[in-house]
Every structure is written in structure tokens, then in C-alpha cells.
Design a protein around this motif. Sequence first.
Motif, PDB file in Angstrom:
ATOM      1  N   VAL A   4      64.216   5.344  26.589  1.00  0.00           N
ATOM      2  CA  VAL A   4      64.444   4.687  27.740  1.00  0.00           C
ATOM      3  C   VAL A   4      62.875   4.826  28.540  1.00  0.00           C
ATOM      4  CG1 VAL A   4      66.964   5.055  27.943  1.00  0.00           C
ATOM      5  CG2 VAL A   4      65.343   6.930  28.905  1.00  0.00           C
ATOM      6  N   THR A   5      62.667   3.784  29.521  1.00  0.00           N
ATOM      7  CA  THR A   5      61.725   3.901  30.252  1.00  0.00           C
ATOM      8  C   THR A   5      62.148   4.099  31.806  1.00  0.00           C
ATOM      9  OG1 THR A   5      60.770   2.045  28.782  1.00  0.00           O
ATOM     10  CG2 THR A   5      59.794   2.265  31.180  1.00  0.00           C
ATOM     11  N   LEU A   6      61.494   5.037  32.354  1.00  0.00           N
ATOM     12  CA  LEU A   6      61.624   5.623  33.707  1.00  0.00           C
ATOM     13  C   LEU A   6      61.298   4.268  34.616  1.00  0.00           C
ATOM     14  CD1 LEU A   6      62.486   7.542  35.706  1.00  0.00           C
ATOM     15  CD2 LEU A   6      60.175   8.336  35.601  1.00  0.00           C
ATOM     16  N   ASN A   7      62.161   3.978  35.439  1.00  0.00           N
ATOM     17  CA  ASN A   7      61.872   2.727  36.401  1.00  0.00           C
ATOM     18  C   ASN A   7      62.730   3.188  37.740  1.00  0.00           C
ATOM     19  OD1 ASN A   7      64.349   1.373  36.411  1.00  0.00           O
ATOM     20  ND2 ASN A   7      63.914   0.516  34.388  1.00  0.00           N
ATOM     21  N   SER A   8      62.493   2.447  38.627  1.00  0.00           N
ATOM     22  CA  SER A   8      63.125   2.717  40.009  1.00  0.00           C
ATOM     23  C   SER A   8      64.438   2.597  39.871  1.00  0.00           C
ATOM     24  CB  SER A   8      62.337   1.804  40.990  1.00  0.00           C
ATOM     25  OG  SER A   8      62.405   0.622  40.620  1.00  0.00           O
ATOM     26  N   GLU A   9      64.937   1.842  39.093  1.00  0.00           N
ATOM     27  CA  GLU A   9      66.544   1.402  39.016  1.00  0.00           C
ATOM     28  C   GLU A   9      67.152   2.363  38.150  1.00  0.00           C
ATOM     29  OE1 GLU A   9      64.436  -1.380  38.250  1.00  0.00           O
ATOM     30  OE2 GLU A   9      64.383  -1.818  40.405  1.00  0.00           O
ATOM     31  N   ASN A  10      66.691   3.217  37.320  1.00  0.00           N
ATOM     32  CA  ASN A  10      67.350   4.022  36.575  1.00  0.00           C
ATOM     33  C   ASN A  10      66.990   5.703  36.754  1.00  0.00           C
ATOM     34  OD1 ASN A  10      64.870   4.362  35.293  1.00  0.00           O
ATOM     35  ND2 ASN A  10      65.460   3.730  33.298  1.00  0.00           N
ATOM     36  N   ARG A  11      66.477   6.031  37.727  1.00  0.00           N
ATOM     37  CA  ARG A  11      66.172   7.317  37.850  1.00  0.00           C
ATOM     38  C   ARG A  11      67.336   8.384  38.038  1.00  0.00           C
ATOM     39  NH1 ARG A  11      61.319   8.905  41.822  1.00  0.00           N
ATOM     40  NH2 ARG A  11      59.615   7.593  40.761  1.00  0.00           N
ATOM     41  N   ALA A  12      68.216   7.913  38.774  1.00  0.00           N
ATOM     42  CA  ALA A  12      69.355   8.839  38.799  1.00  0.00           C
ATOM     43  C   ALA A  12      70.048   8.944  37.288  1.00  0.00           C
ATOM     44  CB  ALA A  12      70.424   8.163  39.642  1.00  0.00           C
ATOM     45  N   GLU A  13      70.235   7.847  36.824  1.00  0.00           N
ATOM     46  CA  GLU A  13      70.920   7.932  35.315  1.00  0.00           C
ATOM     47  C   GLU A  13      69.758   8.774  34.336  1.00  0.00           C
ATOM     48  OE1 GLU A  13      70.754   4.891  31.464  1.00  0.00           O
ATOM     49  OE2 GLU A  13      71.040   3.979  33.376  1.00  0.00           O
ATOM     50  N   ALA A 129      56.230  26.551  34.688  1.00  0.00           N
ATOM     51  CA  ALA A 129      56.076  26.660  36.189  1.00  0.00           C
ATOM     52  C   ALA A 129      55.880  24.837  36.646  1.00  0.00           C
ATOM     53  CB  ALA A 129      54.945  27.304  36.631  1.00  0.00           C
ATOM     54  N   ASP A 130      54.995  24.168  35.729  1.00  0.00           N
ATOM     55  CA  ASP A 130      54.551  23.066  36.290  1.00  0.00           C
ATOM     56  C   ASP A 130      55.003  21.625  35.587  1.00  0.00           C
ATOM     57  OD1 ASP A 130      52.787  24.432  37.813  1.00  0.00           O
ATOM     58  OD2 ASP A 130      51.079  24.262  36.480  1.00  0.00           O
ATOM     59  N   CYS A 131      55.414  22.039  34.196  1.00  0.00           N
ATOM     60  CA  CYS A 131      55.802  20.722  33.598  1.00  0.00           C
ATOM     61  C   CYS A 131      57.225  20.628  33.294  1.00  0.00           C
ATOM     62  CB  CYS A 131      55.001  20.792  32.156  1.00  0.00           C
ATOM     63  SG  CYS A 131      53.405  21.139  32.073  1.00  0.00           S
ATOM     64  N   ASN A 132      58.146  21.343  33.766  1.00  0.00           N
ATOM     65  CA  ASN A 132      59.582  21.452  33.799  1.00  0.00           C
ATOM     66  C   ASN A 132      59.984  19.673  34.030  1.00  0.00           C
ATOM     67  OD1 ASN A 132      62.423  21.251  34.051  1.00  0.00           O
ATOM     68  ND2 ASN A 132      62.368  23.287  33.752  1.00  0.00           N
ATOM     69  N   LEU A 133      60.214  18.802  33.149  1.00  0.00           N
ATOM     70  CA  LEU A 133      60.585  17.431  33.768  1.00  0.00           C
ATOM     71  C   LEU A 133      61.811  17.489  34.694  1.00  0.00           C
ATOM     72  CD1 LEU A 133      59.648  14.603  33.419  1.00  0.00           C
ATOM     73  CD2 LEU A 133      60.918  14.335  31.306  1.00  0.00           C
ATOM     74  N   ARG A 134      62.935  18.463  34.042  1.00  0.00           N
ATOM     75  CA  ARG A 134      64.167  18.258  34.744  1.00  0.00           C
ATOM     76  C   ARG A 134      63.880  18.835  36.311  1.00  0.00           C
ATOM     77  NH1 ARG A 134      68.515  22.204  31.511  1.00  0.00           N
ATOM     78  NH2 ARG A 134      69.481  20.247  30.176  1.00  0.00           N
ATOM     79  N   THR A 135      63.040  19.801  36.668  1.00  0.00           N
ATOM     80  CA  THR A 135      62.854  20.058  37.959  1.00  0.00           C
ATOM     81  C   THR A 135      62.042  19.213  38.549  1.00  0.00           C
ATOM     82  OG1 THR A 135      62.646  22.394  37.292  1.00  0.00           O
ATOM     83  CG2 THR A 135      61.344  21.909  39.354  1.00  0.00           C
ATOM     84  N   LEU A 136      60.848  18.560  37.806  1.00  0.00           N
ATOM     85  CA  LEU A 136      60.157  17.325  38.518  1.00  0.00           C
ATOM     86  C   LEU A 136      60.983  16.234  38.959  1.00  0.00           C
ATOM     87  CD1 LEU A 136      57.266  17.266  35.829  1.00  0.00           C
ATOM     88  CD2 LEU A 136      57.016  18.120  38.572  1.00  0.00           C
ATOM     89  N   MET A 137      61.912  15.765  38.168  1.00  0.00           N
ATOM     90  CA  MET A 137      62.907  14.791  38.801  1.00  0.00           C
ATOM     91  C   MET A 137      63.777  15.250  39.644  1.00  0.00           C
ATOM     92  SD  MET A 137      62.469  11.940  36.957  1.00  0.00           S
ATOM     93  CE  MET A 137      64.183  11.035  37.078  1.00  0.00           C
ATOM     94  N   ARG A 138      64.175  16.441  39.614  1.00  0.00           N
ATOM     95  CA  ARG A 138      65.150  16.809  40.955  1.00  0.00           C
ATOM     96  C   ARG A 138      64.254  16.877  42.060  1.00  0.00           C
ATOM     97  NH1 ARG A 138      67.153  20.804  37.012  1.00  0.00           N
ATOM     98  NH2 ARG A 138      65.883  22.483  37.684  1.00  0.00           N
ATOM     99  N   ASN A 139      63.132  17.439  42.059  1.00  0.00           N
ATOM    100  CA  ASN A 139      62.182  17.236  43.381  1.00  0.00           C
ATOM    101  C   ASN A 139      61.916  15.796  43.787  1.00  0.00           C
ATOM    102  OD1 ASN A 139      62.245  19.976  43.014  1.00  0.00           O
ATOM    103  ND2 ASN A 139      60.156  20.366  42.182  1.00  0.00           N
ATOM    104  N   ALA A 140      61.766  15.016  42.741  1.00  0.00           N
ATOM    105  CA  ALA A 140      61.418  13.452  43.171  1.00  0.00           C
ATOM    106  C   ALA A 140      62.707  12.887  43.726  1.00  0.00           C
ATOM    107  CB  ALA A 140      61.101  12.635  41.998  1.00  0.00           C
ATOM    108  N   GLN A 141      63.857  13.407  43.422  1.00  0.00           N
ATOM    109  CA  GLN A 141      65.259  12.711  43.872  1.00  0.00           C
ATOM    110  C   GLN A 141      65.353  13.250  45.277  1.00  0.00           C
ATOM    111  OE1 GLN A 141      65.756  10.142  41.804  1.00  0.00           O
ATOM    112  NE2 GLN A 141      67.572  10.805  40.790  1.00  0.00           N
ATOM    113  N   ALA A 142      65.005  14.386  45.688  1.00  0.00           N
ATOM    114  CA  ALA A 142      65.216  15.078  46.899  1.00  0.00           C
ATOM    115  C   ALA A 142      64.577  14.309  48.133  1.00  0.00           C
ATOM    116  CB  ALA A 142      64.887  16.633  46.876  1.00  0.00           C
TER     117      ALA A 142
END
Length: 142
Positions: A4-13, A129-142
Motif C-alpha cells: 500500500v502507498t501512504l497517501n492523504s486519503e488512507n492515513r487512518a487505514e 526511539a526514532d524509527c518506530n513507524l507506529r509511533t510516527l503515524m500516531r504522532n502525525a495523526q494527533a
Amino acid sequence: MHSVTLNSENRAEIAAALAGERWIVACLCAAWCGTCATYRATFEELAARHPDKLFVWIDIEDHADVVGDLDVDNFPTLLLQHHELVAFFGTMLPDAALAHRLIQAKSALSDAELAELAVSSEERRQWQADCNLRTLMRNAQA
């Protein structure tokens, strides 16, 4: 399953999929990078070979709010993660066999082995500390 390609429409998914139990294999790239464009077919081939894992293609310039602080030295860069543990973060030669072996080797490790590996060097501790993609996505969603 394909990537899957990350885009503005599928971030939550994608954020929801990242929170699941599957291994995450992310390719961090840039649209202008010729090597990345060539690697895209290889990444799709890898996704087909590993249908139990979540393969995510992320353009670091289009999604700088997600991955902007990651130190991507060269392209393509792969990030392998299971649960909250980053198992690998680094430049990958555009070689399907090499990437396949890396994915197989890391995903064969037990959770205890992954946890031990995650703290085995300063570089790996920094990945956590820096590369956890789950954390990065959570932070971007907040």
C-alpha cells in the motif's frame, strides 16, 4: 497482497493496519529518485512473496510530517518492525534476493530475540526511539 502507498486519503487505514499483529515492511523513498522508481517493482515482488506482512511505500517528501525526523541517508531505505520493535532500518540495495533474506531472517526471530536485538547497540536503541513507524503515524495523526 500487494503493498500500500501512504497517501492523504488512507492515513487512518494505514495507521490502523500498523497497529495490527503483522510485520511491517516500509520502503522510504522519494518520487524523484530513479533507484526508488526501479525498486518499486522489487518491493511489489517482495510483498507478493510475504503476504502475511504489511508492505507500505512512503514518499518521505510527501509525508514529511510522518517521517520528517528520520535520518534517511540514501534510497531506498527499508524499515522492518514487529509490534513496537524496529528490527531493521537502513539503506537496501535494490536486490530482491537480499531483501527477501533480510525479511525472512528478521521475521524468524522470536519476540524475546527481537527485544534483545533492539538494545544490542547504540544504533539499534536509536532506531527504537526514532524509527518506530507506529509511533510516527500516531504522532502525525494527533
